[in-house]
Design an enzyme around this catalytic site. Sequence first.
Site, PDB file in Angstrom:
ATOM      1  N   LYS A 179      14.787  79.311 -44.375  1.00 54.88           N
ATOM      2  CA  LYS A 179      13.380  79.640 -43.994  1.00 54.88           C
ATOM      3  C   LYS A 179      13.525  81.348 -44.527  1.00 54.88           C
ATOM      4  O   LYS A 179      13.820  81.927 -43.333  1.00 54.88           O
ATOM      5  CB  LYS A 179      13.014  79.322 -42.577  1.00 54.88           C
ATOM      6  CG  LYS A 179      11.896  79.414 -42.243  1.00 54.88           C
ATOM      7  CD  LYS A 179      10.887  80.321 -42.400  1.00 54.88           C
ATOM      8  CE  LYS A 179      10.795  81.596 -41.472  1.00 54.88           C
ATOM      9  NZ  LYS A 179      10.188  82.751 -41.904  1.00 54.88           N
ATOM     10  N   GLU A 182       8.497  85.830 -44.416  1.00 53.90           N
ATOM     11  CA  GLU A 182       7.280  85.256 -44.724  1.00 53.90           C
ATOM     12  C   GLU A 182       6.542  86.837 -45.386  1.00 53.90           C
ATOM     13  O   GLU A 182       5.575  86.723 -45.947  1.00 53.90           O
ATOM     14  CB  GLU A 182       6.351  84.779 -43.772  1.00 53.90           C
ATOM     15  CG  GLU A 182       5.920  85.684 -42.683  1.00 53.90           C
ATOM     16  CD  GLU A 182       7.152  85.633 -41.447  1.00 53.90           C
ATOM     17  OE1 GLU A 182       8.259  85.462 -41.744  1.00 53.90           O
ATOM     18  OE2 GLU A 182       6.864  85.720 -40.204  1.00 53.90           O
ATOM     19  N   ARG A 183       7.211  87.772 -45.339  1.00 53.68           N
ATOM     20  CA  ARG A 183       6.725  88.879 -45.895  1.00 53.68           C
ATOM     21  C   ARG A 183       7.255  89.183 -47.125  1.00 53.68           C
ATOM     22  O   ARG A 183       6.243  89.899 -47.819  1.00 53.68           O
ATOM     23  CB  ARG A 183       7.177  90.371 -44.848  1.00 53.68           C
ATOM     24  CG  ARG A 183       6.658  90.225 -43.356  1.00 53.68           C
ATOM     25  CD  ARG A 183       6.819  91.473 -42.848  1.00 53.68           C
ATOM     26  NE  ARG A 183       7.876  91.401 -41.753  1.00 53.68           N
ATOM     27  CZ  ARG A 183       8.414  92.227 -40.823  1.00 53.68           C
ATOM     28  NH1 ARG A 183       8.225  93.425 -40.976  1.00 53.68           N
ATOM     29  NH2 ARG A 183       9.175  91.788 -39.963  1.00 53.68           N
ATOM     30  N   SER A 232      15.946  90.677 -36.176  1.00 55.04           N
ATOM     31  CA  SER A 232      15.884  91.673 -35.019  1.00 55.04           C
ATOM     32  C   SER A 232      16.680  91.180 -33.963  1.00 55.04           C
ATOM     33  O   SER A 232      16.526  89.929 -33.775  1.00 55.04           O
ATOM     34  CB  SER A 232      14.242  92.098 -34.939  1.00 55.04           C
ATOM     35  OG  SER A 232      13.836  90.849 -34.559  1.00 55.04           O
ATOM     36  N   CYS A 287      19.926  97.320 -42.063  1.00 55.37           N
ATOM     37  CA  CYS A 287      20.620  97.149 -40.759  1.00 55.37           C
ATOM     38  C   CYS A 287      21.895  97.960 -41.012  1.00 55.37           C
ATOM     39  O   CYS A 287      22.643  98.325 -39.725  1.00 55.37           O
ATOM     40  CB  CYS A 287      21.205  95.757 -40.350  1.00 55.37           C
ATOM     41  SG  CYS A 287      22.353  94.988 -41.578  1.00 55.37           S
ATOM     42  N   GLU A 389      15.683 101.101 -32.647  1.00 54.20           N
ATOM     43  CA  GLU A 389      16.066 100.699 -33.996  1.00 54.20           C
ATOM     44  C   GLU A 389      14.588 101.257 -34.689  1.00 54.20           C
ATOM     45  O   GLU A 389      13.575 100.504 -34.435  1.00 54.20           O
ATOM     46  CB  GLU A 389      16.171  99.328 -34.496  1.00 54.20           C
ATOM     47  CG  GLU A 389      16.570  99.215 -35.919  1.00 54.20           C
ATOM     48  CD  GLU A 389      17.055  97.683 -36.321  1.00 54.20           C
ATOM     49  OE1 GLU A 389      16.408  96.773 -35.751  1.00 54.20           O
ATOM     50  OE2 GLU A 389      17.889  97.646 -37.132  1.00 54.20           O
TER      51      GLU A 389
HETATM   52  P1  NAD Z   1      12.427  89.488 -37.524  1.00 54.34           P
HETATM   53  O1  NAD Z   1      13.330  89.082 -36.540  1.00 54.34           O
HETATM   54  O2  NAD Z   1      11.063  89.908 -37.530  1.00 54.34           O
HETATM   55  O3  NAD Z   1      12.318  88.377 -38.746  1.00 54.34           O
HETATM   56  C1  NAD Z   1      13.432  87.544 -39.063  1.00 54.34           C
HETATM   57  C2  NAD Z   1      13.034  85.973 -39.215  1.00 54.34           C
HETATM   58  O4  NAD Z   1      12.785  85.647 -37.992  1.00 54.34           O
HETATM   59  C3  NAD Z   1      12.177  85.922 -40.203  1.00 54.34           C
HETATM   60  O5  NAD Z   1      12.326  84.736 -41.077  1.00 54.34           O
HETATM   61  C4  NAD Z   1      10.999  85.649 -39.191  1.00 54.34           C
HETATM   62  O6  NAD Z   1       9.948  84.805 -39.849  1.00 54.34           O
HETATM   63  C5  NAD Z   1      11.559  84.945 -37.924  1.00 54.34           C
HETATM   64  N1  NAD Z   1      10.687  85.290 -36.779  1.00 54.34           N
HETATM   65  C6  NAD Z   1      10.094  86.208 -36.614  1.00 54.34           C
HETATM   66  N2  NAD Z   1       9.622  86.135 -35.283  1.00 54.34           N
HETATM   67  C7  NAD Z   1       9.872  84.858 -34.836  1.00 54.34           C
HETATM   68  C8  NAD Z   1       9.633  84.169 -33.597  1.00 54.34           C
HETATM   69  N3  NAD Z   1       9.104  84.721 -32.728  1.00 54.34           N
HETATM   70  N4  NAD Z   1      10.274  83.033 -33.590  1.00 54.34           N
HETATM   71  C9  NAD Z   1      10.877  82.452 -34.339  1.00 54.34           C
HETATM   72  N5  NAD Z   1      11.328  82.945 -35.756  1.00 54.34           N
HETATM   73  C10 NAD Z   1      10.685  84.389 -35.898  1.00 54.34           C
HETATM   74  O7  NAD Z   1      13.174  90.642 -38.487  1.00 54.34           O
HETATM   75  P2  NAD Z   1      12.797  91.437 -39.743  1.00 54.34           P
HETATM   76  O8  NAD Z   1      11.555  92.553 -39.215  1.00 54.34           O
HETATM   77  O9  NAD Z   1      12.370  90.501 -40.810  1.00 54.34           O
HETATM   78  O10 NAD Z   1      14.039  92.097 -40.371  1.00 54.34           O
HETATM   79  C11 NAD Z   1      14.452  93.422 -39.853  1.00 54.34           C
HETATM   80  C12 NAD Z   1      15.377  93.071 -38.787  1.00 54.34           C
HETATM   81  O11 NAD Z   1      16.697  92.388 -39.182  1.00 54.34           O
HETATM   82  C13 NAD Z   1      16.121  94.581 -38.326  1.00 54.34           C
HETATM   83  O12 NAD Z   1      16.391  94.351 -36.817  1.00 54.34           O
HETATM   84  C14 NAD Z   1      17.480  94.625 -38.955  1.00 54.34           C
HETATM   85  O13 NAD Z   1      18.380  95.325 -38.223  1.00 54.34           O
HETATM   86  C15 NAD Z   1      17.849  93.135 -38.881  1.00 54.34           C
HETATM   87  N6  NAD Z   1      18.815  92.978 -39.865  1.00 54.34           N
HETATM   88  C16 NAD Z   1      20.258  92.631 -39.225  1.00 54.34           C
HETATM   89  C17 NAD Z   1      20.964  92.280 -40.325  1.00 54.34           C
HETATM   90  C18 NAD Z   1      22.415  92.009 -39.878  1.00 54.34           C
HETATM   91  O14 NAD Z   1      23.489  91.784 -40.558  1.00 54.34           O
HETATM   92  N7  NAD Z   1      22.826  92.432 -38.552  1.00 54.34           N
HETATM   93  C19 NAD Z   1      20.812  92.256 -41.771  1.00 54.34           C
HETATM   94  C20 NAD Z   1      19.501  92.573 -42.185  1.00 54.34           C
HETATM   95  C21 NAD Z   1      18.393  92.807 -41.336  1.00 54.34           C
END
Ligand code: NAD
Length: 505
Positions: A179, A182-183, A232, A287, A389
């Site tokens: 999955k 979606e962005r 996140s 990240c 962050e």
């Molecule tokens: P996000 O948490 O908004 O989304 C990540 C995924 O979760 C997406 O596929 C999204 O569709 C899904 N999602 C979002 N809201 C949800 C909900 N309420 N319920 C269920 N699923 C949901 O993260 P993002 O903005 O796409 O990515 C940036 C974040 O990812 C930053 O915080 C970054 O630090 C983190 N990140 C961490 C690592 C790591 O290895 N630790 C690597 C890359 C990115």
Amino acid sequence: MNHDKNVTATVGHLIDGQIVYDNGRSQPVFNPATGQSSTSVELASKATVEAAIASAEKAFPAWRNTPPLKRARVMSKLKVLLEEHADQIAAMITAEHGKVLADAHGELQRGIENVEYASYVTELLKGEISRNVGPSIDSWSEFQALGVVTGITPFNFPAMVPLWMWPMAVACGNCFILKPSERDPTSALFVAQLALEAGLPPGVLNVVNGDKEAVDTLLTDPRVKAVSFVGSTPIAEYIYAEGCKHGKRVQALGGAKNHAVVMPDADIGNAVNAMMGAAFGSCGERCMAVPLIVAVGDDTADAMIAGLKAEIAKMKVGPGTDNANDMGPLVTKPHFEKVKAFVDSGVAEGAELLVDGRGLKVAGHEEGYFLGPCLFDKVKPGMQIYQEEIFGPVLGIVRVKTLQEAMKLIDDHEYGNGTCIFTRDGEAARYFSDHIQVGMVGVNVPLPVPVAYHSFGGWKRSLFGDLHAYGPDAVRFYTKRKTITQRWPSAGVREGAVFSFPSSR
Ligand code: NAD
């Protein structure tokens, strides 16, 4: 669910080897450099996700029994296809994420290295064996596939993070449902289609695009045995709790706030160059980005600031399609507004804004989500720009007097993804890397992202679960250990019943 779509420029799902559409909810996908949308992405319904799970479950028995060498060959073929299509994939990433093409190629290359590591799976799946653990008794452990597993990925590495997950999962004999974010969903779907071309049977890898509805279906369906998540921290925490509650194995990697310590004896020129890339590369949307410099001593802070200001003045910001640019736009308009609000809050809370990127306009791209690099001095714990962050091109300097003070700041922070130290003092570097409460540490290396044959993961609230992503930990995450103890007594040998617990005494 059907195979046709009335709007051609819509990103659908890959189920059972076919691109399908459920013609339900969808949302636009924007080009962040122009602010325009020419594509939309479907947001899968529960029924569509359930169809993907059913397809994966159907494919599992045959795939589990496919010799690991044959599974590995699919990965070798995929590596070649990814290399052949690298320009096309990088262009997809840049069009939806905004990062500069050279940076998109860099992320893809890191993803390819995970495919390459998965192609060694025959070596990695060799079990452990001990002969003669008792009279005529041998014992061994083997690592069996879990079944249907899933991965939920973030926007910031749309091609690489999926490749952290599914190549090793399927090489180990599982069937996978991805999955993506979606962005920026296009590159992950395209790569999955290349995997079919490389020989992955239909159903072994399915892709569903979507939002919370899709994720919640994956988290609660009993047919899904394990969940890998990267995103996140609030969502990672939710995924971990929800997945565990439903009896699944979960690894959920979250957000970060990485600090770089610069010691008074550091090579300041090198530290400045390293920080420029670490803070502003990919617009700070990594990240492992470094949004905080902890300068030990005022002279160190002043020297870093002088170097950074000079380098920032030379930076080129513009569309990612032009490799002459150092930095592209932020991913979406809401994210742009959020990062700008962080800069406002830093000013309001008393940090000193030395470089202000808020007024930046890129000619010909007035609707793009461009924010120029921002540099703060005198950032202090407790300020929003210190604690949270930001995920944008905002770099802050924190001034401290000693290495111990710097380390205490890092250890007290809720996140523990990455950190680094710049110094010429081997003793200080060794003490720092030995004691700091962070999962990935660099010594004169700003972005200590482990290579594909190690594993990636932070500590504290940057990772929920036990095993890290990719590398050797992925083999353990995507398999379950079975230990078999076998006895073949010599013909005619009979033993009486033994009532004490079996041991080697
Ligand atoms: P996000 O948490 O908004 O989304 C990540 C995924 O979760 C997406 O596929 C999204 O569709 C899904 N999602 C979002 N809201 C949800 C909900 N309420 N319920 C269920 N699923 C949901 O993260 P993002 O903005 O796409 O990515 C940036 C974040 O990812 C930053 O915080 C970054 O630090 C983190 N990140 C961490 C690592 C790591 O290895 N630790 C690597 C890359 C990115």
